[in-house]
Every structure is written in structure tokens, then in C-alpha cells.
Design a protein around this motif. Sequence first.
Motif, PDB file in Angstrom:
ATOM      1  N   ASP A 214     -39.317  11.655   1.843  1.00  0.00           N
ATOM      2  CA  ASP A 214     -39.559  10.905   0.604  1.00  0.00           C
ATOM      3  C   ASP A 214     -39.318  11.795  -0.605  1.00  0.00           C
ATOM      4  O   ASP A 214     -39.246  13.014  -0.487  1.00  0.00           O
ATOM      5  CB  ASP A 214     -40.958  10.276   0.583  1.00  0.00           C
ATOM      6  CG  ASP A 214     -42.075  11.300   0.484  1.00  0.00           C
ATOM      7  OD1 ASP A 214     -41.813  12.486   0.724  1.00  0.00           O
ATOM      8  OD2 ASP A 214     -43.198  10.907   0.173  1.00  0.00           O
ATOM      9  N   TYR A 271     -48.749   9.971  10.861  1.00  0.00           N
ATOM     10  CA  TYR A 271     -47.695  10.524   9.994  1.00  0.00           C
ATOM     11  C   TYR A 271     -47.945  12.020   9.874  1.00  0.00           C
ATOM     12  O   TYR A 271     -49.041  12.431   9.486  1.00  0.00           O
ATOM     13  CB  TYR A 271     -47.815   9.816   8.653  1.00  0.00           C
ATOM     14  CG  TYR A 271     -47.040  10.331   7.470  1.00  0.00           C
ATOM     15  CD1 TYR A 271     -47.116  11.647   7.028  1.00  0.00           C
ATOM     16  CD2 TYR A 271     -46.260   9.456   6.724  1.00  0.00           C
ATOM     17  CE1 TYR A 271     -46.436  12.085   5.913  1.00  0.00           C
ATOM     18  CE2 TYR A 271     -45.581   9.877   5.590  1.00  0.00           C
ATOM     19  CZ  TYR A 271     -45.677  11.194   5.195  1.00  0.00           C
ATOM     20  OH  TYR A 271     -45.014  11.615   4.078  1.00  0.00           O
ATOM     21  N   GLU A 285     -49.660  17.905   5.858  1.00  0.00           N
ATOM     22  CA  GLU A 285     -50.719  16.892   5.817  1.00  0.00           C
ATOM     23  C   GLU A 285     -50.519  15.899   6.956  1.00  0.00           C
ATOM     24  O   GLU A 285     -49.420  15.771   7.504  1.00  0.00           O
ATOM     25  CB  GLU A 285     -50.682  16.128   4.493  1.00  0.00           C
ATOM     26  CG  GLU A 285     -49.396  15.333   4.304  1.00  0.00           C
ATOM     27  CD  GLU A 285     -49.419  14.366   3.122  1.00  0.00           C
ATOM     28  OE1 GLU A 285     -50.450  14.261   2.448  1.00  0.00           O
ATOM     29  OE2 GLU A 285     -48.393  13.698   2.902  1.00  0.00           O
ATOM     30  N   ASN A 287     -51.168  11.721   7.695  1.00  0.00           N
ATOM     31  CA  ASN A 287     -51.548  10.424   7.143  1.00  0.00           C
ATOM     32  C   ASN A 287     -51.824   9.493   8.321  1.00  0.00           C
ATOM     33  O   ASN A 287     -51.095   9.505   9.320  1.00  0.00           O
ATOM     34  CB  ASN A 287     -50.447   9.843   6.257  1.00  0.00           C
ATOM     35  CG  ASN A 287     -50.322  10.611   4.945  1.00  0.00           C
ATOM     36  OD1 ASN A 287     -51.315  11.085   4.401  1.00  0.00           O
ATOM     37  ND2 ASN A 287     -49.112  10.757   4.455  1.00  0.00           N
ATOM     38  N   ARG A 289     -51.361   6.488   9.056  1.00  0.00           N
ATOM     39  CA  ARG A 289     -50.677   5.206   8.826  1.00  0.00           C
ATOM     40  C   ARG A 289     -49.195   5.453   8.677  1.00  0.00           C
ATOM     41  O   ARG A 289     -48.749   6.601   8.688  1.00  0.00           O
ATOM     42  CB  ARG A 289     -51.200   4.645   7.505  1.00  0.00           C
ATOM     43  CG  ARG A 289     -51.072   5.747   6.438  1.00  0.00           C
ATOM     44  CD  ARG A 289     -51.408   5.339   5.068  1.00  0.00           C
ATOM     45  NE  ARG A 289     -51.469   6.512   4.205  1.00  0.00           N
ATOM     46  CZ  ARG A 289     -50.424   7.099   3.629  1.00  0.00           C
ATOM     47  NH1 ARG A 289     -49.203   6.601   3.795  1.00  0.00           N
ATOM     48  NH2 ARG A 289     -50.559   8.170   2.876  1.00  0.00           N
ATOM     49  N   GLY A 291     -45.824   5.811   6.448  1.00  0.00           N
ATOM     50  CA  GLY A 291     -45.634   6.365   5.111  1.00  0.00           C
ATOM     51  C   GLY A 291     -45.221   5.289   4.134  1.00  0.00           C
ATOM     52  O   GLY A 291     -44.636   4.269   4.513  1.00  0.00           O
ATOM     53  N   ASP A 292     -45.552   5.514   2.883  1.00  0.00           N
ATOM     54  CA  ASP A 292     -45.038   4.661   1.826  1.00  0.00           C
ATOM     55  C   ASP A 292     -44.377   5.598   0.831  1.00  0.00           C
ATOM     56  O   ASP A 292     -45.061   6.418   0.225  1.00  0.00           O
ATOM     57  CB  ASP A 292     -46.188   3.896   1.168  1.00  0.00           C
ATOM     58  CG  ASP A 292     -45.682   2.716   0.361  1.00  0.00           C
ATOM     59  OD1 ASP A 292     -44.452   2.555   0.278  1.00  0.00           O
ATOM     60  OD2 ASP A 292     -46.501   1.970  -0.181  1.00  0.00           O
ATOM     61  N   PRO A 293     -43.064   5.567   0.715  1.00  0.00           N
ATOM     62  CA  PRO A 293     -42.124   4.532   1.136  1.00  0.00           C
ATOM     63  C   PRO A 293     -41.294   4.827   2.387  1.00  0.00           C
ATOM     64  O   PRO A 293     -40.290   4.134   2.619  1.00  0.00           O
ATOM     65  CB  PRO A 293     -41.201   4.450  -0.076  1.00  0.00           C
ATOM     66  CG  PRO A 293     -41.139   5.853  -0.573  1.00  0.00           C
ATOM     67  CD  PRO A 293     -42.443   6.512  -0.227  1.00  0.00           C
ATOM     68  N   GLU A 294     -41.676   5.778   3.250  1.00  0.00           N
ATOM     69  CA  GLU A 294     -40.830   6.068   4.423  1.00  0.00           C
ATOM     70  C   GLU A 294     -40.681   4.865   5.357  1.00  0.00           C
ATOM     71  O   GLU A 294     -39.704   4.753   6.088  1.00  0.00           O
ATOM     72  CB  GLU A 294     -41.405   7.248   5.221  1.00  0.00           C
ATOM     73  CG  GLU A 294     -41.312   8.583   4.523  1.00  0.00           C
ATOM     74  CD  GLU A 294     -42.554   8.901   3.729  1.00  0.00           C
ATOM     75  OE1 GLU A 294     -43.225   7.963   3.258  1.00  0.00           O
ATOM     76  OE2 GLU A 294     -42.861  10.096   3.564  1.00  0.00           O
TER      77      GLU A 294
HETATM   78  N1  GLY Z   1     -44.874   9.226   1.409  1.00  0.00           N
HETATM   79  C1  GLY Z   1     -46.102   9.873   1.460  1.00  0.00           C
HETATM   80  C2  GLY Z   1     -47.208   9.036   1.927  1.00  0.00           C
HETATM   81  O1  GLY Z   1     -47.018   7.964   2.468  1.00  0.00           O
HETATM   82  O2  GLY Z   1     -48.342   9.427   1.744  1.00  0.00           O
END
Ligand code: GLY
Length: 315
Positions: A214, A271, A285, A287, A289, A291-294
Motif C-alpha cells: 500500500d 495481515y 505490524e 492486522n 483483518r 488490509g485497507d486498501p490491499e
Molecule cells: N493498509 C494498511 C492497513 O490496512 O492497516
Amino acid sequence: MKVLVVGSGGREHALVWKILQSKRISQVYCEPGNGGTARETGVPARGISRIGDLADFVRQERVDLTVVGPEIPLTLGIVDHFQKLGLAIVGPNAAAARLEGSKLFAKQFMQRHGIPTSRYLQTTSPVEARATVEDGCFGYPLVIKADGLAAGKGVVLAENAREAHQAIHEMLEERVLGAAGEQIVIERFLEGEEVSFLVFTDGSHVLPMIPSQDHKRVFDGDCGPNTGGMGAYSADWLLSPEINRQVMDRIVHPTIQGMASEGTPYKGILYFGLMLTAEGPQVLEYNARMGDPETQPVLFRLKSDLLDVFEGILE
Ligand code: GLY
């Protein structure tokens, strides 16, 4: 089959779009949803966001499966609540979602399981934080992270002592991030190429998705602060087969096994934010869930039926 996607962003729009391609789907809902998801699902979103209300909606509409997009309902325990009611839901429970909900938990977990990540210091004290900056032991740029969730705004890359002191002041004294910044993690900056590596997991088996990346910083030339949702792309060449193997062997499997061994098995989508350093891949890191926007480029390239994958996670 009826599916509810929880969330209201581009990530959830992409999830709805992909789930609708399944031959077994009869209706997809998205709550609280947005204009784009409503156009996709063919039903207006009702703006439901409270966990109890979402569970009521699922029972009323006889939804078969719920998929959670964002981190906040996961860390608040939407999965625990739905499971108590016997409702099928894809995502980690609150204990497992701490991998994202607390940067300190994630760092300590990685330390316990020998998962490569940068050296760090954790503190709630502005005095200790300032002494660490003055000590200069982590060098520059210096990474300062709020422990809790901060909607993509909890990481500061300080280029010098002045910026570091300002971030410490804002997080620990001014409390600009509220409770999320009550505790901070100060860590060494890792140099290299950043890659987002997402996997599906049932708590013991793992299916990796294709790598993506991203655009984290706002403004041209990567000169602005880190932010969320600037766009993403996916390409196979982001990870060579050798690095891919290292990521799976040194990071992904130890994480899934580590969570299971601690009695908090991780089920859902995980993630891994990675830095490909000269010493090998390291974790920036987790996550809890997609990714946003992956999600958008990754699901665009996914050929499998996503419902099959989600059912595999549950069963
Ligand atoms: N693209 C980083 C996130 O989803 O936190």
C-alpha cells in the motif's frame, strides 16, 4: 446462501463484490455499508453498527455467514458475541485480535516466539520516552507507535529529536489519540521494501494470499506522514520464492502456532506488515483483518470462490 459483510469502506465494497461472484450466494448485505456497497448488494444499507444490533439483523434476515472487515468490532468482541449466539462468523475473537489491538502485546508475543521484529521500548512515561530519544540508541528515523487503535494515525516516523519529542508530547501528554496513546512503543526504524502479506487461517492451517503493497504516506514523493487508504497494488514479484519461504517459515507459521500454544488460536484473516530488510523479512505490524486498501487489488486477482475459503476457515 446469505452473507453479511460488516464495515463501510472500500475494503468491504471489494468483499461484497467478490462474494457476489460465488454461485451459491443468494443475498449479500453490508452494514453499516455505504453508497457503493448498497449499489452492489441491491439493498439499501441500514447503517447498523452496534454489535448487538448486527446480531439481531443476522437472526431476523436469516443470514448464514458474517464476515468482519474492520478491526474495531473485532477487538470489541463481535466474534465472541456471535459465537455465543451460535451465529457463523469469520474473524478472530477479541483475545486473538489483540495482535492488532495492542502494539505492545504484538511486540511481546513476537519476542516470546522468536519472530523477527525491531528492538523496542515500551513506556507510559514522557520522562522515560524523552530519555530514550536523548540516548539516541535507536537512531533516526525513530518509530513512535501508540499502543492502541488509532485509525492509521498511530505511527510517527520522527526524522530528528524535535519531531520525536513532539510525538511523545502529543501522545503521552496532550493525549491527542485518547486512550490509544496512553502507552507507546518506541522502536528502531527498519530499512527496506515494505510488503503486505495476508493469509487465511483456521487456527492451524494457513493459505497465503498474493503479496501486495500500500501507499502509506500522503503527498507526492513519500514526503507526508503515514496515513491509511492511499491506494495499493499487488504483484507476484513483490516477494521472490525464497523470501516467500522465509516469510512462511520464520514469521507466518510461528505466529499461528504461537497463538495456538498460548490458548488463543487465531482464526480468520491475518495481515502481516513486513519490511524486507538486508537481514531478512521482519514484522512491522499485525492486522487482525484484510488490509485497507490491499483488499481491493488482492481480491481482484483471487480466482477461488471466497465463500469456499470462509467456510473452510469455520469448518
Ligand atoms: N493498509 C494498511 C492497513 O490496512 O492497516
